[in-house]
Design an enzyme around this catalytic site. Structure first.
Site, PDB file in Angstrom:
ATOM      1  N   PRO A 118     -14.350   2.286 -10.936  1.00 56.48           N
ATOM      2  CG  PRO A 118     -12.768   1.642 -12.505  1.00 56.48           C
ATOM      3  CD  PRO A 118     -13.382   1.217 -11.233  1.00 56.48           C
ATOM      4  CD  GLU A 119     -20.780   2.210 -11.006  1.00 61.04           C
ATOM      5  OE1 GLU A 119     -21.842   2.519 -11.571  1.00 61.04           O
ATOM      6  OE2 GLU A 119     -20.716   1.938  -9.806  1.00 61.04           O
TER       7      GLU A 119
END
Length: 287
Positions: A2-3
């Site tokens: 996750p960014e």
DNA sequence: AGGCATGTTACAGG
DNA sequence: ACCTGTAACATGCC
């Protein structure tokens, strides 16, 4: 995984499903995440309605009646919803990986609308932190963050001022969450490729045009990724039981020794390590 | 078997 | 003070 775009997509899909819903029970299978979940965690959350869910950088924030729940997914954290009645899984859209295994389900939140919110995290680098909602401005994790990439304040003026007398390279600057918050290794690589900037360039040496272009591309890439449901993943399955569509939108990340994705360029993508993280770039296009 | 992986933090040393 | 590199966290994949 996750960014920023992935967290944003999770936020949106969760919000649709669990807005105003109460947490009725919590089962902690493994409290040893990056920070140990304290004993009073459940007691403080049960019977609290979830009033709002927001995102700051890569953090999710659940606003409850009295408490604020801060969530970070680390490298491999996932949140998804299971409808108890028929065991149907509701993905937080972007990533229902084929290889989710039950033994990495660490926390179950039973909700008043008949769903289970499940936290799954293979590597357990993610965490939960609970605060009183009057102390929200004092949360250390959030206090040290720089601008959101979508902020109007994230412009060349801010950029110039920040990099003044700084000697670090542009790759590390973009990874620095106190400068701009929410980019990770994948989107930094992509943004530099699109902007034709070599990751090793000294950040203070960028021209104003380059800065402007880079800022603009960062915003564009993140938005485009959000609209595609988040893309920093390898495989996902769209509906239960079906094999995953393989989607790759990356122009440079993970493409070592492959042809540069600019049609007119005949060079191969190079991989180097910068501050111990992989960096991919085209030695011809990125100067 | 060993290297690598989307994140963050701490620490050592220049 | 700034900057870089390294290791740590835990697990799975190639």
């Amino acid at each position: 995984m996750p960014e920023l775009p992935e967290i944003e997509v999770v936020k949106r899909s969760l919000f649709k499903m669990i807005n105003k819903v109460k947490i009725v029970d919590i089962k902690i299978m493994n409290s040893n995440l990056r920070y140990k979940i304290p004993n009073n965690f459940s007691k403080n959350l049960i019977n609290e309605p979830i009033l709002r869910i927001s995102r700051r950088s890569k953090y999710l924030i659940f606003y409850l009646k009295k408490k604020v729940l801060l969530i970070h997914l680390g490298m491999s954290g996932k949140l998804f919803l299971l409808r108890i009645r028929d065991n149907k899984v509701f993905k937080t859209s972007f990533y229902y990986e084929t290889n989710i295994t039950k033994r990495h389900n660490h926390v179950y939140f039973k909700l008043s609308n008949g769903f289970l919110l499940i936290y799954n995290d293979v590597r357990r680098f993610g965490f939960f932190k609970l605060y009183n909602n009057n102390a929200i401005n004092k949360i250390p994790f959030l206090k040290k963050l720089g601008l959101e990439p979508f902020s109007k304040l994230f412009d060349t003026k801010y950029f110039k001022k920040f990099v003044l007398n700084k000697k670090k390279n542009i790759k590390n600057l973009l990874m620095d969450q106190t400068f701009v918050s929410g980019l990770g290794n994948i989107y930094v690589n992509e943004a530099l490729f699109i902007s034709k900037i070599n990751p090793l360039r000294k950040c203070c040496d960028l021209s104003k045009t380059e800065m402007k272009n880079l800022i603009c591309n960062i915003k564009k890439i993140l938005k485009s990724s959000i609209s595609k449901g988040g893309s920093s993943i390898k495989d996902f399955q769209s509906t239960a039981g079906q094999k995953g569509n393989f989607q790759q939108f990356f122009r440079v990340y993970g493409r070592e020794n492959k042809n540069c994705s600019r049609i007119s360029c005949k060079y191969k993508i190079k991989k180097i390590r910068i501050s111990n993280r992989s960096s991919f770039f085209c030695p011809n296009c990125q100067i």
